[in-house]
Write a protein that holds these residues in place. Structure first.
Motif, PDB file in Angstrom:
ATOM      1  N   PRO A 243       0.805  -1.230   0.000  1.00 19.82           N
ATOM      2  CA  PRO A 243       0.000   0.000   0.000  1.00 19.82           C
ATOM      3  C   PRO A 243       0.835   1.276   0.000  1.00 19.82           C
ATOM      4  N   TRP A 244       2.131   1.146   0.356  1.00 18.92           N
ATOM      5  CA  TRP A 244       2.994   2.330   0.369  1.00 18.92           C
ATOM      6  C   TRP A 244       3.479   2.694  -1.023  1.00 18.92           C
ATOM      7  N   PHE A 245       3.133   1.873  -2.044  1.00 23.39           N
ATOM      8  CA  PHE A 245       3.326   2.294  -3.427  1.00 23.39           C
ATOM      9  C   PHE A 245       2.034   2.972  -3.875  1.00 23.39           C
ATOM     10  N   TYR A 246       2.166   4.170  -4.384  1.00 26.74           N
ATOM     11  CA  TYR A 246       0.997   4.951  -4.740  1.00 26.74           C
ATOM     12  C   TYR A 246       0.135   4.226  -5.773  1.00 26.74           C
ATOM     13  N   SER A 247       0.794   3.536  -6.696  1.00 27.18           N
ATOM     14  CA  SER A 247       0.060   2.891  -7.797  1.00 27.18           C
ATOM     15  C   SER A 247      -0.760   1.686  -7.340  1.00 27.18           C
ATOM     16  N   CYS A 248      -0.540   1.230  -6.108  1.00 30.02           N
ATOM     17  CA  CYS A 248      -1.281   0.070  -5.606  1.00 30.02           C
ATOM     18  C   CYS A 248      -2.750   0.439  -5.390  1.00 30.02           C
ATOM     19  N   ASN A 249      -3.648  -0.422  -5.845  1.00 32.19           N
ATOM     20  CA  ASN A 249      -5.079  -0.147  -5.666  1.00 32.19           C
ATOM     21  C   ASN A 249      -5.746  -1.116  -4.686  1.00 32.19           C
ATOM     22  N   HIS A 250      -4.981  -1.671  -3.791  1.00 29.93           N
ATOM     23  CA  HIS A 250      -5.561  -2.542  -2.763  1.00 29.93           C
ATOM     24  C   HIS A 250      -6.615  -1.741  -1.981  1.00 29.93           C
ATOM     25  N   PRO A 251      -7.793  -2.338  -1.743  1.00 26.42           N
ATOM     26  CA  PRO A 251      -8.863  -1.557  -1.108  1.00 26.42           C
ATOM     27  C   PRO A 251      -8.499  -1.013   0.279  1.00 26.42           C
ATOM     28  N   TYR A 252      -7.553  -1.626   0.951  1.00 25.57           N
ATOM     29  CA  TYR A 252      -7.169  -1.139   2.279  1.00 25.57           C
ATOM     30  C   TYR A 252      -6.005  -0.147   2.249  1.00 25.57           C
ATOM     31  N   GLN A 253      -5.594   0.297   1.040  1.00 26.42           N
ATOM     32  CA  GLN A 253      -4.539   1.307   0.976  1.00 26.42           C
ATOM     33  C   GLN A 253      -4.942   2.580   1.732  1.00 26.42           C
ATOM     34  N   ARG A 254      -6.193   2.953   1.583  1.00 23.39           N
ATOM     35  CA  ARG A 254      -6.712   4.146   2.249  1.00 23.39           C
ATOM     36  C   ARG A 254      -6.544   4.034   3.768  1.00 23.39           C
ATOM     37  N   LYS A 255      -6.806   2.842   4.286  1.00 23.87           N
ATOM     38  CA  LYS A 255      -6.655   2.609   5.730  1.00 23.87           C
ATOM     39  C   LYS A 255      -5.193   2.714   6.152  1.00 23.87           C
ATOM     40  N   TYR A 256      -4.294   2.196   5.304  1.00 26.63           N
ATOM     41  CA  TYR A 256      -2.863   2.308   5.605  1.00 26.63           C
ATOM     42  C   TYR A 256      -2.502   3.777   5.830  1.00 26.63           C
ATOM     43  N   PHE A 257      -2.969   4.648   4.921  1.00 22.67           N
ATOM     44  CA  PHE A 257      -2.612   6.069   5.043  1.00 22.67           C
ATOM     45  C   PHE A 257      -3.345   6.746   6.203  1.00 22.67           C
ATOM     46  N   GLU A 258      -4.526   6.233   6.506  1.00 21.24           N
ATOM     47  CA  GLU A 258      -5.263   6.761   7.669  1.00 21.24           C
ATOM     48  C   GLU A 258      -4.467   6.519   8.966  1.00 21.24           C
ATOM     49  N   TYR A 259      -3.927   5.319   9.113  1.00 24.03           N
ATOM     50  CA  TYR A 259      -3.143   5.001  10.318  1.00 24.03           C
ATOM     51  C   TYR A 259      -1.752   5.636  10.257  1.00 24.03           C
TER      52      TYR A 259
END
Ligand SMILES: [Mn+2]
Length: 301
Positions: A243-259
């Motif tokens: 998720p720390w790669f911007y191009s990743c579209n994993h649905p929980y990427q948003r949560k990674y950045f939230e935390y």
């Protein structure tokens, strides 16, 4: 008091911090003593990790320096770094009287309450872990077909048995004997040694990347796939879905950045962030070419 183990080096310290914050934020009613076993970690990263727990009353952090010499007898296999083996010293990282430890890979997020793991009956097992569906590793790891093959990113340890049965020594022997075939080293060895003493945890405790792809694991059936996606408790960004790669579209990427925003690493900008990747990321979704489901599909929000 519930015990958590993570292991990290300098490169993964940020993700370790994010994982810790996700755990504490989503389990406010549960107290955790978090041990992080580290190898070659800078003073700056140590301080940042310590800051991650400060805003949460339910967590304390203990950093333990791992002596690299202990890894010498362990074979280096493929592209894996030897630090994957640190989890095997779990019994040495915690106090004598600790009975149960939950190990988490630093590429996981805890997205729901997990206290049930610490309260269930576990005496008959050495380890608890989640199956990888359709894993095709039985022949390679000399496993009888009737046993599942588990992922080693989320492991519940029965510490007295782990210690008494010298599991780490057995795993070392397995690796030495099978270094040509154990291409997922720590995971193959844990399976190879412990398959008969493993409690199978529900898949929601280690939801690996394929569960979030539109076209994978279809054989599980729609209802089961939806259940696991909806009720995920621990999300594991295994494989290439970082998720720390911007191009990743994993649905929980948003949560990674939230935390991430709740850690001292909050100013992090992904290296691949650019207008090009931004367009590509969103066009993939708009054009229906994205292989991941969206968080709105997963959670109904
Ligand atoms: Mn992992």
């Amino acid at each position: 008091m519930n015990h958590i183990l993570l292991t990290t080096d300098e490169n993964f310290a940020q993700h370790c911090g994010v994982c810790i914050v996700s755990l504490l934020k989503n389990n406010p009613q549960t107290e955790f003593e978090i041990t992080v076993a580290v190898m070659g970690l800078s003073q700056q990263a140590r301080e940042k990790l310590e800051q991650c727990v400060l805003n949460f009353p339910n967590g304390t952090l203990k950093l333990v320096d791992f002596d690299e010499k202990k890894l010498e007898p362990f074979p280096q296999i493929g592209a894996y770094r030897k630090n994957i083996y640190l989890r095997l010293w779990v019994d040495e990282f915690v106090a004598e009287d600790v009975e149960r430890v939950l190990y988490l890979d630093v590429d996981t997020l805890v997205v729901d309450t997990i206290d049930e793991l610490f309260n269930r009956d576990f005496d008959d097992f050495v380890i608890g872990a989640v199956d990888i569906p359709f894993a095709d590793c039985h022949h390679r790891c000399h496993l009888p077909l009737e046993y599942g093959y588990f992922n080693s990113g989320v492991l519940l340890f029965n510490i007295p048995r782990w210690r008494k049965e010298h599991c780490r020594d057995d795993i070392l022997n397995f690796l030495i004997e099978n270094k040509e075939i154990a291409t997922n080293p720590d995971q193959d060895a844990l399976n190879g040694v412990l398959y008969q003493n493993r409690m199978t945890l529900d898949s929601t405790y280690n939801v690996i990347t394929p569960y979030f792809r539109r076209s994978e694991y279809q054989q599980l059936g729609h209802d089961e796939l939806v259940r696991i996606r909806h009720e995920a408790k621990i999300v594991h960004f295994n494989g290439l879905a970082r998720p720390w790669f911007y191009s990743c579209n994993h649905p929980y990427q948003r949560k990674y950045f939230e935390y991430l925003a709740l850690t001292p690493w909050r100013d992090f900008t992904p290296q691949d962030k650019s207008l090009y990747t931004l367009l590509k990321k969103h066009l993939r979704i708009l054009l229906g070419k994205e292989s991941f489901v969206q968080l709105s599909d997963v959670k109904g929000i």
